[in-house]
Structure formats: C-alpha cells, structure tokens
Design a protein around this motif. Structure first.
Motif, PDB file in Angstrom:
ATOM      1  N   TRP A   1       0.826  -1.213   0.000  1.00 29.91           N
ATOM      2  CA  TRP A   1       0.000   0.000   0.000  1.00 29.91           C
ATOM      3  C   TRP A   1       0.854   1.254   0.000  1.00 29.91           C
ATOM      4  CZ3 TRP A   1      -4.442  -0.128  -1.911  1.00 29.91           C
ATOM      5  CH2 TRP A   1      -5.245  -1.261  -1.780  1.00 29.91           C
ATOM      6  N   ASP A   2       1.958   1.238   0.722  1.00 29.58           N
ATOM      7  CA  ASP A   2       2.857   2.399   0.722  1.00 29.58           C
ATOM      8  C   ASP A   2       3.382   2.669  -0.691  1.00 29.58           C
ATOM      9  OD1 ASP A   2       2.502   2.717   3.430  1.00 29.58           O
ATOM     10  OD2 ASP A   2       4.422   1.794   3.984  1.00 29.58           O
ATOM     11  N   GLU A   3       3.807   1.609  -1.383  1.00 29.07           N
ATOM     12  CA  GLU A   3       4.301   1.771  -2.744  1.00 29.07           C
ATOM     13  C   GLU A   3       3.193   2.233  -3.685  1.00 29.07           C
ATOM     14  OE1 GLU A   3       6.068  -2.013  -3.594  1.00 29.07           O
ATOM     15  OE2 GLU A   3       7.717  -1.677  -2.183  1.00 29.07           O
ATOM     16  N   SER A   4       1.995   1.710  -3.510  1.00 23.34           N
ATOM     17  CA  SER A   4       0.860   2.131  -4.335  1.00 23.34           C
ATOM     18  C   SER A   4       0.550   3.606  -4.114  1.00 23.34           C
ATOM     19  CB  SER A   4      -0.381   1.293  -4.010  1.00 23.34           C
ATOM     20  OG  SER A   4      -0.179  -0.054  -4.364  1.00 23.34           O
ATOM     21  N   HIS A   5       0.578   4.041  -2.877  1.00 23.42           N
ATOM     22  CA  HIS A   5       0.323   5.456  -2.576  1.00 23.42           C
ATOM     23  C   HIS A   5       1.423   6.342  -3.142  1.00 23.42           C
ATOM     24  CE1 HIS A   5      -2.375   4.047   0.909  1.00 23.42           C
ATOM     25  NE2 HIS A   5      -3.123   4.388  -0.121  1.00 23.42           N
ATOM     26  N   GLU A   6       2.666   5.879  -3.099  1.00 27.17           N
ATOM     27  CA  GLU A   6       3.772   6.648  -3.677  1.00 27.17           C
ATOM     28  C   GLU A   6       3.585   6.807  -5.183  1.00 27.17           C
ATOM     29  OE1 GLU A   6       7.506   4.866  -2.567  1.00 27.17           O
ATOM     30  OE2 GLU A   6       7.069   5.097  -0.424  1.00 27.17           O
TER      31      GLU A   6
ATOM     32  N   LEU B   1       0.771   6.684  -6.807  1.00 26.67           N
ATOM     33  CA  LEU B   1      -0.368   7.572  -7.002  1.00 26.67           C
ATOM     34  C   LEU B   1       0.035   9.031  -6.785  1.00 26.67           C
ATOM     35  CD1 LEU B   1      -3.382   7.681  -7.631  1.00 26.67           C
ATOM     36  CD2 LEU B   1      -3.835   7.394  -5.196  1.00 26.67           C
ATOM     37  N   ASP B   2       0.833   9.287  -5.756  1.00 24.88           N
ATOM     38  CA  ASP B   2       1.339  10.646  -5.509  1.00 24.88           C
ATOM     39  C   ASP B   2       2.170  11.144  -6.690  1.00 24.88           C
ATOM     40  OD1 ASP B   2       0.121  10.784  -3.027  1.00 24.88           O
ATOM     41  OD2 ASP B   2       1.948  10.269  -1.906  1.00 24.88           O
ATOM     42  N   GLU B   3       3.019  10.266  -7.250  1.00 24.90           N
ATOM     43  CA  GLU B   3       3.846  10.647  -8.400  1.00 24.90           C
ATOM     44  C   GLU B   3       2.972  10.958  -9.612  1.00 24.90           C
ATOM     45  OE1 GLU B   3       6.503   7.346  -8.856  1.00 24.90           O
ATOM     46  OE2 GLU B   3       7.593   7.835  -7.003  1.00 24.90           O
ATOM     47  N   LEU B   4       1.949  10.153  -9.850  1.00 24.35           N
ATOM     48  CA  LEU B   4       1.044  10.384 -10.968  1.00 24.35           C
ATOM     49  C   LEU B   4       0.306  11.709 -10.800  1.00 24.35           C
ATOM     50  CD1 LEU B   4      -0.397   9.519 -13.563  1.00 24.35           C
ATOM     51  CD2 LEU B   4      -2.009   8.236 -12.120  1.00 24.35           C
ATOM     52  N   LEU B   5      -0.191  11.950  -9.601  1.00 27.49           N
ATOM     53  CA  LEU B   5      -0.902  13.203  -9.329  1.00 27.49           C
ATOM     54  C   LEU B   5       0.018  14.404  -9.536  1.00 27.49           C
ATOM     55  CD1 LEU B   5      -3.446  14.627  -8.381  1.00 27.49           C
ATOM     56  CD2 LEU B   5      -2.691  14.276  -6.027  1.00 27.49           C
ATOM     57  N   ALA B   6       1.245  14.309  -9.053  1.00 28.52           N
ATOM     58  CA  ALA B   6       2.203  15.403  -9.239  1.00 28.52           C
ATOM     59  C   ALA B   6       2.477  15.630 -10.718  1.00 28.52           C
ATOM     60  CB  ALA B   6       3.494  15.109  -8.481  1.00 28.52           C
ATOM     61  N   ALA B   7       2.627  14.560 -11.498  1.00 22.82           N
ATOM     62  CA  ALA B   7       2.878  14.692 -12.938  1.00 22.82           C
ATOM     63  C   ALA B   7       1.687  15.330 -13.639  1.00 22.82           C
ATOM     64  CB  ALA B   7       3.193  13.324 -13.535  1.00 22.82           C
ATOM     65  N   LEU B   8       0.475  14.912 -13.280  1.00 21.75           N
ATOM     66  CA  LEU B   8      -0.724  15.489 -13.876  1.00 21.75           C
ATOM     67  C   LEU B   8      -0.856  16.969 -13.541  1.00 21.75           C
ATOM     68  CD1 LEU B   8      -3.287  12.599 -13.317  1.00 21.75           C
ATOM     69  CD2 LEU B   8      -2.243  13.315 -15.489  1.00 21.75           C
ATOM     70  N   GLN B   9      -0.562  17.322 -12.307  1.00 28.07           N
ATOM     71  CA  GLN B   9      -0.627  18.725 -11.907  1.00 28.07           C
ATOM     72  C   GLN B   9       0.443  19.540 -12.617  1.00 28.07           C
ATOM     73  OE1 GLN B   9      -0.433  18.285  -7.647  1.00 28.07           O
ATOM     74  NE2 GLN B   9      -2.666  18.439  -7.439  1.00 28.07           N
ATOM     75  N   ALA B  10       1.629  18.978 -12.798  1.00 28.18           N
ATOM     76  CA  ALA B  10       2.702  19.680 -13.504  1.00 28.18           C
ATOM     77  C   ALA B  10       2.319  19.890 -14.962  1.00 28.18           C
ATOM     78  CB  ALA B  10       4.006  18.895 -13.395  1.00 28.18           C
ATOM     79  N   ASP B  11       1.736  18.864 -15.601  1.00 26.09           N
ATOM     80  CA  ASP B  11       1.286  18.995 -16.985  1.00 26.09           C
ATOM     81  C   ASP B  11       0.219  20.076 -17.099  1.00 26.09           C
ATOM     82  OD1 ASP B  11       2.992  17.009 -17.801  1.00 26.09           O
ATOM     83  OD2 ASP B  11       1.438  15.458 -17.990  1.00 26.09           O
TER      84      ASP B  11
END
Length: 127
Positions: A91-96, A98-108
């Motif tokens: 779950w920790d890796e899954s959340h990480e 997800l956090d990376e994906l969200l950050a990439a989407l926000q950056a885009d």
C-alpha cells in the motif's frame, strides 16, 4: 509461522470478546472469573473463548493452587504483524505511485497555458 497457524490466529481474532481478553492479558495473568467480569457472558462461555485462544497459541494456561491462570503468548501476534507488513509495503508503494502520478498530472496542467480553453464547460450550449 505456517499458514495453518496464521489461519488459527486470524480466526481467534475475529471475535471481539477474544480480542478484549487479549488486551486484558497485556496487564498480566488472569483467572477465568477475572476475564469474565467485564462481559455479560457465563464463565463456561469465557472458557470456550480461552480454548480457542489457547489452540491458536495466543495464550497459555497454568494452575496456581486452585486457580487456572491465562497468560498472553504474544509471539503469534508478531508473526501476524510480519505477515501483514508485506501488505503495508504494497500500500505504501501504491500510494507513492499515485502521488507521483498526481504530481505529474498537476505539472502537466500547470505547464499548459491553454488549459482553461481546452476544458469544455457544461451548460454552455449557446452555439
């Protein structure tokens, strides 16, 4: 810990009275009467719960004079914690991720100056 033992421990932990008994035993050894006191169940019912806990290896029982004392055996709980820790890492890796994906989407989104124009709005059918 074998899967069979793990199943016994998880099975023993399904009952709230048995979990409460284990919590009480963290304070020290206790008799059946002491363990039964907070519950609205008979001493024979508590004895049946104790047999389940003993079979799972979560308690041991000894005689002291005429009293039969129950003692917490916490090692099976450590084994369960170790088994569950694998899923915590998952779950920790899954959340990480997800956090990376969200950050990439926000950056885009922040990098796209036309983002407000590119997003259609609802209810604007004045065409």
């Amino acid at each position: 810990m074998t899967t069979d033992r793990l199943s016994l421990v998880f099975g023993a932990l399904t009952d709230p009275i048995r979990r409460a008994i284990l919590v009480r035993l963290t304070e020290g050894d206790a008799t059946v009467a002491e363990l039964a006191a907070p519950f609205d169940v008979s001493q024979p019912a508590i004895s049946r719960h104790l047999k389940v806990l003993e079979h799972a290896g979560l308690i041991s029982r000894t005689r002291r004079a005429t009293a039969r004392l129950s003692h917490l055996e916490a090692e099976p709980l450590r084994d369960v914690t170790t088994w569950l820790a694998r899923y915590q890492r998952f779950w920790d890796e899954s959340h990480e991720r997800l956090d990376e994906l969200l950050a990439a989407l926000q950056a885009d989104r922040n990098d796209d100056p036309d983002r407000d124009e590119a997003v259609p709005t609802r209810g604007n059918d004045n065409g």
